[in-house]
Design a protein around this motif. Structure first.
Motif, mmCIF file in Angstrom:
data_model
loop_
_atom_site.group_PDB
_atom_site.id
_atom_site.type_symbol
_atom_site.label_atom_id
_atom_site.label_comp_id
_atom_site.label_asym_id
_atom_site.label_seq_id
_atom_site.Cartn_x
_atom_site.Cartn_y
_atom_site.Cartn_z
ATOM 1 N N ILE A 198 61.558 -4.873 87.667
ATOM 2 C CA ILE A 198 61.235 -5.277 86.293
ATOM 3 C C ILE A 198 60.548 -6.639 86.313
ATOM 4 O O ILE A 198 60.983 -7.554 87.008
ATOM 5 N N LEU A 244 67.725 -3.597 82.260
ATOM 6 C CA LEU A 244 66.512 -2.775 82.401
ATOM 7 C C LEU A 244 66.407 -2.184 83.808
ATOM 8 O O LEU A 244 66.079 -1.001 83.978
ATOM 9 N N VAL A 279 54.287 -2.644 77.040
ATOM 10 C CA VAL A 279 54.945 -2.291 78.300
ATOM 11 C C VAL A 279 53.946 -1.555 79.173
ATOM 12 O O VAL A 279 53.189 -0.714 78.689
ATOM 13 N N ALA A 281 60.553 2.905 77.521
ATOM 14 C CA ALA A 281 60.960 1.576 77.989
ATOM 15 C C ALA A 281 60.821 0.541 76.880
ATOM 16 O O ALA A 281 61.655 -0.358 76.743
ATOM 17 N N ILE A 312 57.820 -1.983 86.348
ATOM 18 C CA ILE A 312 57.524 -1.911 84.914
ATOM 19 C C ILE A 312 57.365 -3.341 84.407
ATOM 20 O O ILE A 312 58.218 -4.195 84.655
ATOM 21 N N LYS A 336 56.826 7.144 79.704
ATOM 22 C CA LYS A 336 57.871 6.257 80.211
ATOM 23 C C LYS A 336 57.744 4.866 79.588
ATOM 24 O O LYS A 336 58.742 4.208 79.286
ATOM 25 N N GLU A 337 56.505 4.427 79.377
ATOM 26 C CA GLU A 337 56.258 3.118 78.762
ATOM 27 C C GLU A 337 56.804 3.071 77.333
ATOM 28 O O GLU A 337 57.396 2.076 76.924
ATOM 29 N N PHE A 391 66.270 1.834 84.514
ATOM 30 C CA PHE A 391 65.035 2.478 84.980
ATOM 31 C C PHE A 391 64.936 2.574 86.505
ATOM 32 O O PHE A 391 64.002 3.207 87.017
ATOM 33 N N CYS A 433 53.617 0.485 83.014
ATOM 34 C CA CYS A 433 54.278 1.050 84.186
ATOM 35 C C CYS A 433 53.224 1.263 85.260
ATOM 36 O O CYS A 433 52.176 1.865 84.985
ATOM 37 N N CYS A 482 63.998 -1.533 75.597
ATOM 38 C CA CYS A 482 63.991 -2.988 75.765
ATOM 39 C C CYS A 482 64.131 -3.696 74.419
ATOM 40 O O CYS A 482 64.867 -4.689 74.301
#
Length: 287
Positions: A141, A133, A105, A85, A114, A81-82, A137, A107, A89
């Motif tokens: 954030i 973001l 990043v 992301a 995140i 997921k990182e 997600f 999580c 981003c």
């Protein structure tokens, strides 16, 4: 004294103390703990050990449990997921024309937040980016602006010595370093010689500083007035590691300076190691 275990959350990062609650943990064990950021999955970096109360910040939180298979799966899913992301981003920040460089990043274990780490020369209005973001997600954030030293630590690389960055390999914290340290160690005050890849003073200046400070207590500094077996003179050069000094004798001002062991001279008035304004101006921005 209190029994603690050390837990780290990154390959190279600060080690945090937790209470083992009389349980025995082995180095490398994955554990679930509660931190200021929420529930996290970390790795035992220091096994059960007694430490002084002065080294502990109370209240000392306990380890919740050893990480199970499901916890490991969640951790792996968070790593993926990182990466997603990061790419998302980076793409959106370019579309919005933001003057920022995304570095890393993170999580949180429970997916409640995140964190995006970035560098920038100035302030960045990332309000619109945060909205995008959060919408994508569906979680909290947090944007964190970091310095060039933290960036180097996160990204890693090779230093001018040819070895991996100290900060990225084993340093858990950054130690304060100064231009005066470089001067006391007799290094060339050339920015390219004493600064690391991050553009700041090399962290390794700190490693031998205590030794140099100890030796300077018994070694005359440049500019010191000393008494030698051949008379009074001024120290014009020192070799602190060899324990020798070069002295320009008052009675032989035209002759070459004489070399003496520091044990063979008596300090009348010691000199000072100072970084003058021109040197500071030349090295501006690397401390």
């Amino acid at each position: 004294m209190a029994e603690v275990v050390g837990v780290k959350f990154k390959e190279v990062g600060k080690v945090y103390y937790f209470s083992p609650d009389s349980r025995k943990f082995n180095k490398g064990d994955m554990v679930i703990v509660e931190t200021a950021r929420g529930v996290e999955c970390g790795e035992i970096a220091m096994e059960n050990k007694e430490v002084p109360e002065s080294e502990i910040m109370r209240p000392l939180k306990s380890i919740i449990r050893l990480a199970g298979e499901e916890d490991i799966k969640i951790t792996k899913a968070n790593r993926k997921k990182e990466k997603d992301a990061f790419n998302f981003c980076e793409k959106k920040s370019l579309e919005l024309g933001l003057d920022m460089k995304l570095v890393d990043v993170e999580c949180t274990f429970d997916g409640s937040k995140i964190l995006f780490y970035f560098t920038s020369d100035g302030r960045v209005d990332f309000r619109e980016l945060v909205k995008i973001l959060a919408s994508n997600f569906k979680t909290r954030i947090e944007m964190r602006q970091i310095g060039v030293r933290d960036e180097a630590k996160m990204l890693g690389g090779l230093g001018i010595c040819g070895r991996p960055f100290c900060c990225g390999q084993y340093m858990s914290d950054f130690h304060p370093v100064s231009i005066k340290m470089a001067k006391e160690q007799g290094l060339s005050l050339n920015p390219t010689k004493i600064s690391g890849t991050c553009g700041r003073l090399m962290c390794c200046l700190k490693y031998e500083q205590d030794t140099y400070e100890y030796l300077y207590k018994t070694t005359p500094k440049v500019g010191a007035i000393v008494e030698t077996r051949e008379g009074k003179g001024t120290v014009v050069e020192t070799n602190i590691l060899a324990g020798t000094v070069k002295v320009q004798l008052e009675r032989r001002p035209e002759a070459a300076p004489s070399v003496y062991s520091k044990k063979d001279v008596k300090i009348i008035k010691d000199g000072k190691i100072q970084v003058d304004k021109s040197e500071l101006d030349a090295l501006k921005g690397i401390e």
